[in-house]
Design an enzyme around this catalytic site. Structure first.
Site, mmCIF file in Angstrom:
data_model
loop_
_atom_site.group_PDB
_atom_site.id
_atom_site.type_symbol
_atom_site.label_atom_id
_atom_site.label_comp_id
_atom_site.label_asym_id
_atom_site.label_seq_id
_atom_site.Cartn_x
_atom_site.Cartn_y
_atom_site.Cartn_z
ATOM 1 N N HIS A 1 -14.811 116.115 37.939
ATOM 2 C CA HIS A 1 -14.534 117.185 36.961
ATOM 3 C C HIS A 1 -15.571 117.100 35.848
ATOM 4 O O HIS A 1 -16.274 116.092 35.708
ATOM 5 C CB HIS A 1 -13.133 116.983 36.357
ATOM 6 C CG HIS A 1 -13.079 115.737 35.548
ATOM 7 N ND1 HIS A 1 -12.831 114.502 36.102
ATOM 8 C CD2 HIS A 1 -13.305 115.525 34.232
ATOM 9 C CE1 HIS A 1 -12.898 113.594 35.161
ATOM 10 N NE2 HIS A 1 -13.191 114.177 34.014
ATOM 11 N N HIS B 1 -21.213 116.868 31.803
ATOM 12 C CA HIS B 1 -21.551 116.099 33.000
ATOM 13 C C HIS B 1 -20.325 115.857 33.872
ATOM 14 O O HIS B 1 -19.194 115.908 33.384
ATOM 15 C CB HIS B 1 -22.173 114.743 32.618
ATOM 16 C CG HIS B 1 -21.208 113.828 31.928
ATOM 17 N ND1 HIS B 1 -20.910 113.940 30.588
ATOM 18 C CD2 HIS B 1 -20.431 112.809 32.397
ATOM 19 C CE1 HIS B 1 -20.017 113.019 30.256
ATOM 20 N NE2 HIS B 1 -19.706 112.323 31.338
HETATM 21 P P1 2AM Z 1 -16.609 110.179 31.604
HETATM 22 O O1 2AM Z 1 -16.348 110.723 32.961
HETATM 23 O O2 2AM Z 1 -17.975 110.445 31.130
HETATM 24 O O3 2AM Z 1 -16.244 108.756 31.491
HETATM 25 C C1 2AM Z 1 -10.921 111.347 31.466
HETATM 26 O O4 2AM Z 1 -10.871 110.021 31.021
HETATM 27 C C2 2AM Z 1 -12.259 111.968 31.159
HETATM 28 O O5 2AM Z 1 -12.466 112.033 29.742
HETATM 29 C C3 2AM Z 1 -13.423 111.216 31.739
HETATM 30 O O6 2AM Z 1 -14.154 112.142 32.501
HETATM 31 C C4 2AM Z 1 -14.233 110.725 30.575
HETATM 32 O O7 2AM Z 1 -15.594 110.979 30.639
HETATM 33 C C5 2AM Z 1 -13.758 111.574 29.427
HETATM 34 N N1 2AM Z 1 -13.776 110.805 28.202
HETATM 35 C C6 2AM Z 1 -14.460 111.132 27.078
HETATM 36 N N2 2AM Z 1 -14.236 110.240 26.124
HETATM 37 C C7 2AM Z 1 -13.406 109.301 26.638
HETATM 38 C C8 2AM Z 1 -12.819 108.111 26.135
HETATM 39 N N3 2AM Z 1 -13.014 107.699 24.885
HETATM 40 N N4 2AM Z 1 -12.056 107.383 26.976
HETATM 41 C C9 2AM Z 1 -11.850 107.779 28.248
HETATM 42 N N5 2AM Z 1 -12.348 108.899 28.775
HETATM 43 C C10 2AM Z 1 -13.121 109.661 27.983
#
Ligand code: 2AM
Length: 180
Positions: A43, A125
């Site tokens: 996602h 991303h």
């Molecule tokens: P990431 O894929 O770049 O790790 C669910 O956790 C989604 O929220 C993930 O896709 C994650 O991005 C994003 N996300 C952004 N900030 C986050 C945080 N502080 N902790 C966990 N997930 C985060």
């Protein structure tokens, strides 16, 4: 209603695209590069909300429902590696204005509701690999997939039986795109 849930707003990848991405990923990276994100979890996060109370969740859903925004196409034509969080990602070289507006709106609504928002700029991303902390040979190009975002969703992140699953809680349609 006293529970709290770990939530985020995101764009889901169509099922067919999820399958194309994982097939391409399997031949493009080494098994030691990192831990592959399962197809159903691919996602593009618009706004991460963290642990949210039931009351705040309701307010965030109402605000999301008031967003008026047209749909858009995203070209997944960029790839990169962030060694510190250990993420290999698929992104776009030209983020559509509508995508940036949607993320900005959701993030400012979240901040106003008291959900901490990272000060880092939004970098749209799709995470492909996690725990990728060692150097990774990034392929020179992606197949250049194009996907149409016609809705966005609120997801709950649940960690159970040793794995993370994302449950879609609600979905909001984006408006029709103008014909080119
Ligand atoms: P990431 O894929 O770049 O790790 C669910 O956790 C989604 O929220 C993930 O896709 C994650 O991005 C994003 N996300 C952004 N900030 C986050 C945080 N502080 N902790 C966990 N997930 C985060």
């Amino acid at each position: 209603m006293s529970y709290s849930r770990r939530l985020f707003f995101a764009l889901s990848l169509p099922d067919a695209l999820q399958q194309q991405v994982i097939r391409w990923r399997a031949v493009s990276f080494h098994p030691d590069d990192g831990r592959p994100v399962v197809a159903a979890n691919l996602h593009l996060t618009l706004a991460f909300l963290g642990e949210v109370s039931a009351q705040k969740e309701l307010a965030l859903k109402m605000q999301a429902g008031r967003i008026i925004q047209t749909g858009f196409d995203i070209s997944l034509d960029d790839l990169g590696h962030w060694p510190r969080p250990g993420v290999v990602w698929l992104g776009t070289k030209r983020a559509p204005r509508a995508l940036l507006q949607l993320a900005q709106l959701l993030r400012s609504q979240a901040a106003r509701s008291g959900c901490y928002q990272s000060p880092l700029p939004f970098h749209p991303h799709v995470t492909l690999l996690r725990a990728a902390t060692k150097p990774v040979a990034i392929p020179p190009a992606t197949p250049g997939w194009l996907f149409n975002a016609c809705h966005f969703s609120l997801y709950q992140s649940v960690f159970e039986h040793g794995r993370t699953r994302y449950h879609e809680l609600e979905q909001w349609q984006l408006g029709q795109q103008d014909n080119p």
